[in-house]
Scaffold this motif. Structure first.
Motif, PDB file in Angstrom:
ATOM      1  N   PHE A   1     -24.352 -91.451  61.761  1.00  0.00           N
ATOM      2  CA  PHE A   1     -24.248 -90.690  63.012  1.00  0.00           C
ATOM      3  C   PHE A   1     -25.514 -90.850  63.852  1.00  0.00           C
ATOM      4  CE2 PHE A   1     -25.732 -86.700  64.948  1.00  0.00           C
ATOM      5  CZ  PHE A   1     -24.814 -86.570  65.979  1.00  0.00           C
ATOM      6  N   PHE A   2     -26.676 -90.695  63.236  1.00  0.00           N
ATOM      7  CA  PHE A   2     -27.909 -90.763  64.020  1.00  0.00           C
ATOM      8  C   PHE A   2     -28.175 -92.175  64.520  1.00  0.00           C
ATOM      9  CE2 PHE A   2     -32.517 -91.063  64.674  1.00  0.00           C
ATOM     10  CZ  PHE A   2     -32.633 -90.070  65.651  1.00  0.00           C
ATOM     11  N   HIS A   3     -27.746 -93.180  63.771  1.00  0.00           N
ATOM     12  CA  HIS A   3     -27.911 -94.560  64.240  1.00  0.00           C
ATOM     13  C   HIS A   3     -27.171 -94.763  65.554  1.00  0.00           C
ATOM     14  CE1 HIS A   3     -28.094 -98.904  64.374  1.00  0.00           C
ATOM     15  NE2 HIS A   3     -26.776 -98.953  64.424  1.00  0.00           N
ATOM     16  N   VAL A   4     -25.956 -94.230  65.660  1.00  0.00           N
ATOM     17  CA  VAL A   4     -25.188 -94.351  66.899  1.00  0.00           C
ATOM     18  C   VAL A   4     -25.904 -93.627  68.030  1.00  0.00           C
ATOM     19  CG1 VAL A   4     -23.022 -93.774  68.052  1.00  0.00           C
ATOM     20  CG2 VAL A   4     -22.986 -94.632  65.711  1.00  0.00           C
ATOM     21  N   VAL A   5     -26.418 -92.432  67.768  1.00  0.00           N
ATOM     22  CA  VAL A   5     -27.155 -91.689  68.787  1.00  0.00           C
ATOM     23  C   VAL A   5     -28.386 -92.468  69.233  1.00  0.00           C
ATOM     24  CG1 VAL A   5     -28.515 -89.598  69.228  1.00  0.00           C
ATOM     25  CG2 VAL A   5     -26.330 -89.435  68.009  1.00  0.00           C
ATOM     26  N   ALA A   6     -29.109 -93.051  68.283  1.00  0.00           N
ATOM     27  CA  ALA A   6     -30.374 -93.727  68.581  1.00  0.00           C
ATOM     28  C   ALA A   6     -30.190 -94.949  69.462  1.00  0.00           C
ATOM     29  CB  ALA A   6     -31.078 -94.125  67.280  1.00  0.00           C
ATOM     30  N   VAL A   7     -29.058 -95.634  69.373  1.00  0.00           N
ATOM     31  CA  VAL A   7     -28.846 -96.848  70.171  1.00  0.00           C
ATOM     32  C   VAL A   7     -28.052 -96.569  71.450  1.00  0.00           C
ATOM     33  CG1 VAL A   7     -28.934 -98.310  68.118  1.00  0.00           C
ATOM     34  CG2 VAL A   7     -26.708 -97.525  68.958  1.00  0.00           C
ATOM     35  N   SER A   8     -27.729 -95.297  71.693  1.00  0.00           N
ATOM     36  CA  SER A   8     -26.950 -94.940  72.875  1.00  0.00           C
ATOM     37  C   SER A   8     -27.867 -94.483  74.005  1.00  0.00           C
ATOM     38  CB  SER A   8     -25.946 -93.825  72.546  1.00  0.00           C
ATOM     39  OG  SER A   8     -25.036 -94.248  71.552  1.00  0.00           O
ATOM     40  N   GLU A   9     -27.435 -94.739  75.241  1.00  0.00           N
ATOM     41  CA  GLU A   9     -28.207 -94.320  76.406  1.00  0.00           C
ATOM     42  C   GLU A   9     -28.164 -92.809  76.595  1.00  0.00           C
ATOM     43  OE1 GLU A   9     -30.107 -96.008  78.266  1.00  0.00           O
ATOM     44  OE2 GLU A   9     -29.535 -98.116  78.144  1.00  0.00           O
ATOM     45  N   THR A  10     -27.016 -92.207  76.299  1.00  0.00           N
ATOM     46  CA  THR A  10     -26.818 -90.775  76.485  1.00  0.00           C
ATOM     47  C   THR A  10     -25.989 -90.231  75.333  1.00  0.00           C
ATOM     48  OG1 THR A  10     -24.765 -91.067  77.738  1.00  0.00           O
ATOM     49  CG2 THR A  10     -26.834 -91.043  79.007  1.00  0.00           C
ATOM     50  N   LEU A  11     -25.981 -88.903  75.213  1.00  0.00           N
ATOM     51  CA  LEU A  11     -25.123 -88.296  74.199  1.00  0.00           C
ATOM     52  C   LEU A  11     -23.652 -88.504  74.541  1.00  0.00           C
ATOM     53  CD1 LEU A  11     -26.886 -84.906  73.311  1.00  0.00           C
ATOM     54  CD2 LEU A  11     -26.944 -87.086  72.074  1.00  0.00           C
ATOM     55  N   THR A  12     -23.355 -88.586  75.832  1.00  0.00           N
ATOM     56  CA  THR A  12     -21.982 -88.868  76.242  1.00  0.00           C
ATOM     57  C   THR A  12     -21.540 -90.235  75.736  1.00  0.00           C
ATOM     58  OG1 THR A  12     -22.226 -87.498  78.218  1.00  0.00           O
ATOM     59  CG2 THR A  12     -20.429 -89.107  78.217  1.00  0.00           C
ATOM     60  N   ALA A  13     -22.433 -91.236  75.856  1.00  0.00           N
ATOM     61  CA  ALA A  13     -22.120 -92.578  75.349  1.00  0.00           C
ATOM     62  C   ALA A  13     -21.953 -92.552  73.832  1.00  0.00           C
ATOM     63  CB  ALA A  13     -23.219 -93.554  75.746  1.00  0.00           C
ATOM     64  N   ALA A  14     -22.783 -91.773  73.144  1.00  0.00           N
ATOM     65  CA  ALA A  14     -22.659 -91.652  71.686  1.00  0.00           C
ATOM     66  C   ALA A  14     -21.328 -91.017  71.308  1.00  0.00           C
ATOM     67  CB  ALA A  14     -23.829 -90.845  71.127  1.00  0.00           C
ATOM     68  N   ALA A  15     -20.945 -89.974  72.058  1.00  0.00           N
ATOM     69  CA  ALA A  15     -19.659 -89.316  71.787  1.00  0.00           C
ATOM     70  C   ALA A  15     -18.504 -90.287  71.980  1.00  0.00           C
ATOM     71  CB  ALA A  15     -19.497 -88.109  72.711  1.00  0.00           C
ATOM     72  N   ARG A  16     -18.601 -91.117  73.030  1.00  0.00           N
ATOM     73  CA  ARG A  16     -17.558 -92.101  73.289  1.00  0.00           C
ATOM     74  C   ARG A  16     -17.482 -93.122  72.143  1.00  0.00           C
ATOM     75  NH1 ARG A  16     -18.746 -92.670  78.260  1.00  0.00           N
ATOM     76  NH2 ARG A  16     -20.261 -94.339  77.977  1.00  0.00           N
ATOM     77  N   GLU A  17     -18.635 -93.555  71.659  1.00  0.00           N
ATOM     78  CA  GLU A  17     -18.667 -94.523  70.562  1.00  0.00           C
ATOM     79  C   GLU A  17     -18.114 -93.917  69.270  1.00  0.00           C
ATOM     80  OE1 GLU A  17     -19.276 -98.083  68.604  1.00  0.00           O
ATOM     81  OE2 GLU A  17     -19.383 -97.653  70.757  1.00  0.00           O
ATOM     82  N   LEU A  18     -18.413 -92.640  69.027  1.00  0.00           N
ATOM     83  CA  LEU A  18     -17.970 -91.974  67.800  1.00  0.00           C
ATOM     84  C   LEU A  18     -16.551 -91.434  67.922  1.00  0.00           C
ATOM     85  CD1 LEU A  18     -21.295 -90.046  67.126  1.00  0.00           C
ATOM     86  CD2 LEU A  18     -20.347 -91.854  65.668  1.00  0.00           C
ATOM     87  N   ASP A  19     -15.998 -91.481  69.158  1.00  0.00           N
ATOM     88  CA  ASP A  19     -14.642 -91.000  69.432  1.00  0.00           C
ATOM     89  C   ASP A  19     -14.511 -89.503  69.124  1.00  0.00           C
ATOM     90  OD1 ASP A  19     -12.054 -91.269  70.345  1.00  0.00           O
ATOM     91  OD2 ASP A  19     -11.240 -91.811  68.376  1.00  0.00           O
ATOM     92  N   VAL A  20     -15.521 -88.747  69.565  1.00  0.00           N
ATOM     93  CA  VAL A  20     -15.480 -87.290  69.445  1.00  0.00           C
ATOM     94  C   VAL A  20     -15.935 -86.704  70.783  1.00  0.00           C
ATOM     95  CG1 VAL A  20     -15.888 -87.286  66.957  1.00  0.00           C
ATOM     96  CG2 VAL A  20     -17.832 -87.175  68.532  1.00  0.00           C
ATOM     97  N   SER A  21     -15.867 -85.404  70.920  1.00  0.00           N
ATOM     98  CA  SER A  21     -16.277 -84.758  72.170  1.00  0.00           C
ATOM     99  C   SER A  21     -17.794 -84.631  72.226  1.00  0.00           C
ATOM    100  CB  SER A  21     -15.639 -83.382  72.290  1.00  0.00           C
ATOM    101  OG  SER A  21     -16.168 -82.506  71.306  1.00  0.00           O
TER     102      SER A  21
END
Length: 300
Positions: free
Chosen positions: A9-29
């Motif tokens: 989970f944190f790896h996805v957050v770390a490589v994302s520009e925003t939390l919105t982008a991370a949510a989109r990548e993880l397919d959650v809100s």
């Protein structure tokens, strides 16, 4: 298992520009991502991320945590690959990044063929006109045209390529053909604004004896298909990869200009991070691209 899931989970957050982008990548809100990140920071008793209005940045502790997370996940990927190798069947996921034009025309069909041969491999292809950002670890494999943006990346050539100046016959009839590279300054040149650097500088010569000229014109775009269409309409001179304009040159829709002046290589490479294990599924995909891409680009 929950701790390992937190690392992913944190790896996805770390490589994302925003939390919105991370949510989109993880397919959650977005609230789910925000709540989970707060829970992780609370468990570690440290702030990992600065949440800006436009983009998120890692704190010093966040950068340290992200680097260690990447190393641990790489070990997990290596273990998965070891088990997969013993079974003889490729499995797992690959994230591939490619430029828009090459990705659509050639990388996507080849990935489709590869996926049909290896149904246990999940492949995500991302095409973009944005510059490659290898430091963010957004891909397992990048297909890149020209000089890599980061010398620390591992590089494997997939196909040879050069960029060439060309224009439609109607443009040449109206404005004439340049006889020297310096003549380009007096012509309408269509600029492709991709990757980084000075878009309006066109390079000629060899790698040992480079030459360059700054061009100008009224049209530019970050989409290679658009600038090629403008050239086909006779609106100016364009500098494009041979793979992209070869069919137009063969048909006579475009004319190669300055044929006696060489252009430096702009080969197509597979790029990989230099400090991570490369799974067998990724190695096999690279080998498949290297075997099939040249014949697609030069069918004759």
């Amino acid at each position: 298992m929950e701790r390992l899931d937190d690392l992913g989970f944190f790896h996805v957050v770390a490589v994302s520009e925003t939390l919105t982008a991370a949510a989109r990548e993880l397919d959650v809100s977005l609230p789910v991502v925000s709540k989970r990140l707060k829970a992780l920071e609370r468990r570690l008793d440290v702030r990992l991320v600065h949440r800006g209005a436009r983009r998120l940045t890692l704190t010093s502790e966040g950068r340290l945590y992200a680097a260690r997370v990447e190393a641990i996940l790489d070990q997990v990927r290596e273990l998965d690959d070891l088990v997969s190798h013993s079974s003889g069947e490729l499995r797992g996921s690959i994230v591939v990044q490619a430029t828009l034009g090459l990705g659509r025309a050639h990388v996507a069909p080849l990935i489709g063929e590869f996926a049909a041969r290896h149904p246990q491999v999940r492949i995500q292809l991302r095409t973009s006109a944005l510059p490659l950002r290898p430091h963010r670890r957004e891909f397992d494999l990048a297909v890149h045209v020209g000089t890599p943006p980061d010398s620390t990346l591992r590089m494997r050539r997939l196909a040879r390529n050069r960029r060439v100046p060309c224009a439609a016959p109607s443009y040449v009839e109206r404005r004439g053909a340049p006889e020297r590279i310096e003549d380009l300054t007096a012509h309408d040149c269509i600029v492709l604004r991709e990757n980084e650097g000075d878009f309006a500088v066109w390079r000629f010569g060899s790698t040992t004896k480079p030459r360059q000229v700054r061009v100008r014109g009224t049209l530019s775009s970050n989409d290679g298909d658009i600038v090629t269409d403008w050239a086909l309409q006779g609106r100016g001179i364009v500098m494009r990869s041979e793979w992209q304009v070869r069919s137009h040159l063969d048909s006579g829709a475009l004319i190669r200009l300055l044929p006696g002046v060489p252009t430096p290589p702009a080969d197509i490479h597979a790029l990989l991070a230099d400090d991570v294990h490369v799974p067998r599924r990724t190695e096999e995909l690279i080998a498949y691209l290297a075997a099939r891409l040249p014949e697609r680009l030069s069918p004759s």
